[in-house]
Scaffold this motif. Structure first.
Motif, PDB file in Angstrom:
ATOM      1  N   LYS A   2     -92.239 -10.397 -10.026  1.00  0.00           N
ATOM      2  CA  LYS A   2     -93.354  -9.811  -9.286  1.00  0.00           C
ATOM      3  C   LYS A   2     -92.908  -8.457  -8.736  1.00  0.00           C
ATOM      4  N   LEU A   3     -93.683  -7.410  -9.045  1.00  0.00           N
ATOM      5  CA  LEU A   3     -93.346  -6.053  -8.629  1.00  0.00           C
ATOM      6  C   LEU A   3     -94.491  -5.507  -7.788  1.00  0.00           C
ATOM      7  N   LEU A   4     -94.173  -5.025  -6.598  1.00  0.00           N
ATOM      8  CA  LEU A   4     -95.166  -4.491  -5.669  1.00  0.00           C
ATOM      9  C   LEU A   4     -94.998  -2.986  -5.568  1.00  0.00           C
ATOM     10  N   LEU A   5     -96.049  -2.238  -5.888  1.00  0.00           N
ATOM     11  CA  LEU A   5     -96.045  -0.782  -5.798  1.00  0.00           C
ATOM     12  C   LEU A   5     -96.694  -0.352  -4.494  1.00  0.00           C
ATOM     13  N   TYR A   6     -96.010   0.548  -3.783  1.00  0.00           N
ATOM     14  CA  TYR A   6     -96.558   1.116  -2.542  1.00  0.00           C
ATOM     15  C   TYR A   6     -96.475   2.629  -2.651  1.00  0.00           C
ATOM     16  N   GLY A   7     -97.622   3.261  -2.872  1.00  0.00           N
ATOM     17  CA  GLY A   7     -97.657   4.703  -3.050  1.00  0.00           C
ATOM     18  C   GLY A   7     -98.350   5.398  -1.900  1.00  0.00           C
ATOM     19  N   GLY A   8     -98.140   6.702  -1.834  1.00  0.00           N
ATOM     20  CA  GLY A   8     -98.774   7.500  -0.800  1.00  0.00           C
ATOM     21  C   GLY A   8     -98.153   8.878  -0.728  1.00  0.00           C
ATOM     22  N   THR A   9     -98.787   9.766   0.014  1.00  0.00           N
ATOM     23  CA  THR A   9     -98.231  11.090   0.201  1.00  0.00           C
ATOM     24  C   THR A   9     -97.011  11.032   1.112  1.00  0.00           C
ATOM     25  N   PHE A  10     -97.061  10.165   2.126  1.00  0.00           N
ATOM     26  CA  PHE A  10     -95.943   9.974   3.063  1.00  0.00           C
ATOM     27  C   PHE A  10     -95.519  11.321   3.664  1.00  0.00           C
ATOM     28  N   ARG A  29     -94.562 -11.802  -1.644  1.00  0.00           N
ATOM     29  CA  ARG A  29     -93.168 -12.209  -1.875  1.00  0.00           C
ATOM     30  C   ARG A  29     -92.653 -11.655  -3.203  1.00  0.00           C
ATOM     31  N   PRO A  30     -92.638 -10.314  -3.351  1.00  0.00           N
ATOM     32  CA  PRO A  30     -92.235  -9.725  -4.627  1.00  0.00           C
ATOM     33  C   PRO A  30     -90.734  -9.810  -4.846  1.00  0.00           C
ATOM     34  N   ASP A  31     -90.339  -9.698  -6.097  1.00  0.00           N
ATOM     35  CA  ASP A  31     -88.919  -9.582  -6.441  1.00  0.00           C
ATOM     36  C   ASP A  31     -88.424  -8.154  -6.259  1.00  0.00           C
ATOM     37  N   LEU A  32     -89.338  -7.201  -6.399  1.00  0.00           N
ATOM     38  CA  LEU A  32     -88.981  -5.792  -6.274  1.00  0.00           C
ATOM     39  C   LEU A  32     -90.154  -5.023  -5.686  1.00  0.00           C
ATOM     40  N   VAL A  33     -89.857  -4.126  -4.732  1.00  0.00           N
ATOM     41  CA  VAL A  33     -90.841  -3.195  -4.189  1.00  0.00           C
ATOM     42  C   VAL A  33     -90.478  -1.797  -4.670  1.00  0.00           C
ATOM     43  N   VAL A  34     -91.474  -1.066  -5.178  1.00  0.00           N
ATOM     44  CA  VAL A  34     -91.274   0.324  -5.584  1.00  0.00           C
ATOM     45  C   VAL A  34     -92.106   1.205  -4.660  1.00  0.00           C
ATOM     46  N   VAL A  35     -91.441   2.008  -3.837  1.00  0.00           N
ATOM     47  CA  VAL A  35     -92.118   2.991  -2.990  1.00  0.00           C
ATOM     48  C   VAL A  35     -92.226   4.275  -3.798  1.00  0.00           C
ATOM     49  N   THR A 110    -100.290  -2.095  -3.297  1.00  0.00           N
ATOM     50  CA  THR A 110    -100.660  -2.098  -1.890  1.00  0.00           C
ATOM     51  C   THR A 110    -101.673  -0.994  -1.609  1.00  0.00           C
ATOM     52  N   VAL A 111    -102.771  -1.353  -0.957  1.00  0.00           N
ATOM     53  CA  VAL A 111    -103.768  -0.349  -0.570  1.00  0.00           C
ATOM     54  C   VAL A 111    -104.205  -0.620   0.855  1.00  0.00           C
ATOM     55  N   GLY A 112    -104.616   0.452   1.541  1.00  0.00           N
ATOM     56  CA  GLY A 112    -105.181   0.307   2.876  1.00  0.00           C
ATOM     57  C   GLY A 112    -106.649  -0.036   2.808  1.00  0.00           C
ATOM     58  N   SER A 113    -107.189  -0.516   3.910  1.00  0.00           N
ATOM     59  CA  SER A 113    -108.586  -0.948   3.914  1.00  0.00           C
ATOM     60  C   SER A 113    -109.536   0.199   3.615  1.00  0.00           C
TER      61      SER A 113
END
Length: 222
Positions: A2-10, A29-35, A110-113
């Motif tokens: 399970k891979l969770l992507l979290y993107g943004g301008t930051f 509960r991902p195995d890997l998070v990619v920011v 991942t997305v915001g509301s």
């Protein structure tokens, strides 16, 4: 996997971003998070902060690695490199890249509301839902009814959009930039590593309101 992507301008990353990622990871509960810091986001004016500095500030996310539900994390410069080569960034292209590099992985985004309610304006949004499940983290207190209504409209089956319960931390990078430019103390909103980069580089000493989104043939994304 399970891979969770979290993107943004930051620009800059703040404690609200960390809070949202913790909530999303706790749900999946991902195995890997990619920011994934954006290079040139198609939905808004380009960030005035150099991409290399936004990448450096995003190292603050490594503080979450190893916490419950978040065993591995990496900060990727893929979208920044795409922008450096003159290519526009779209989330669907990032997901296609991840799917090709990690065949068989289950992808989550991942997305915001606020993003969910405008999701139909995203470039190839149907393909995004095909490639990944959305993990929606609330940014505001009391917006759950609107969120669930938006989710049902996008995903009648209820299988592609997940809600991540979180203690709402209303916080925006644009407001932090404004406060920093006004000389206000934002220490409570920013991780130490981010504050150190801002101080060292003299970032956000002036503030310009964000330009309205440009009209284009392919709508952009949040």
């Amino acid at each position: 996997m399970k891979l969770l992507l979290y993107g943004g301008t930051f620009d800059p990353p703040h404690n609200g971003h960390l809070n949202n990622l913790r909530a999303a990871a706790g749900r999946v509960r991902p195995d890997l998070v990619v920011v994934m810091p954006a290079g040139v986001p198609p939905h808004k004016a380009a960030s005035a902060t150099p991409a290399e500095l936004r990448l450096e500030m995003c190292r603050c996310f490594y503080a979450l690695e190893g916490t419950p539900g978040l065993p591995r994390l990496t900060v990727s410069d893929w979208e920044v490199c795409q922008a450096r080569e003159g290519r526009r960034n779209y989330t669907v292209l990032t997901l296609e890249m991840l799917a090709a590099r990690c065949p068989g992985a289950t992808l989550y985004l991942t997305v915001g509301s606020d993003m969910l309610e405008s999701f139909r304006t995203w470039y190839r949004w149907q393909d995004i839902l095909r490639l990944a499940r959305l993990v929606v983290v609330s940014r505001e207190i009391g917006d759950d009814p609107a969120l669930h209504q938006a989710a049902r409209a996008l995903d009648p089956s209820g299988s592609r959009i997940l809600m991540a319960p979180a203690r709402a931390v209303p916080m925006a990078s644009s407001e932090i930039r404004r406060r920093l430019a006004a000389g206000e103390d934002c220490a409570a909103a920013l991780p130490l590593q981010v504050r150190q980069v801002i101080s060292r580089e003299g970032l956000y000493q002036s503030f310009e309101p964000p330009a309205p989104p440009r009209r284009c043939r392919h709508p952009g994304e949040s």
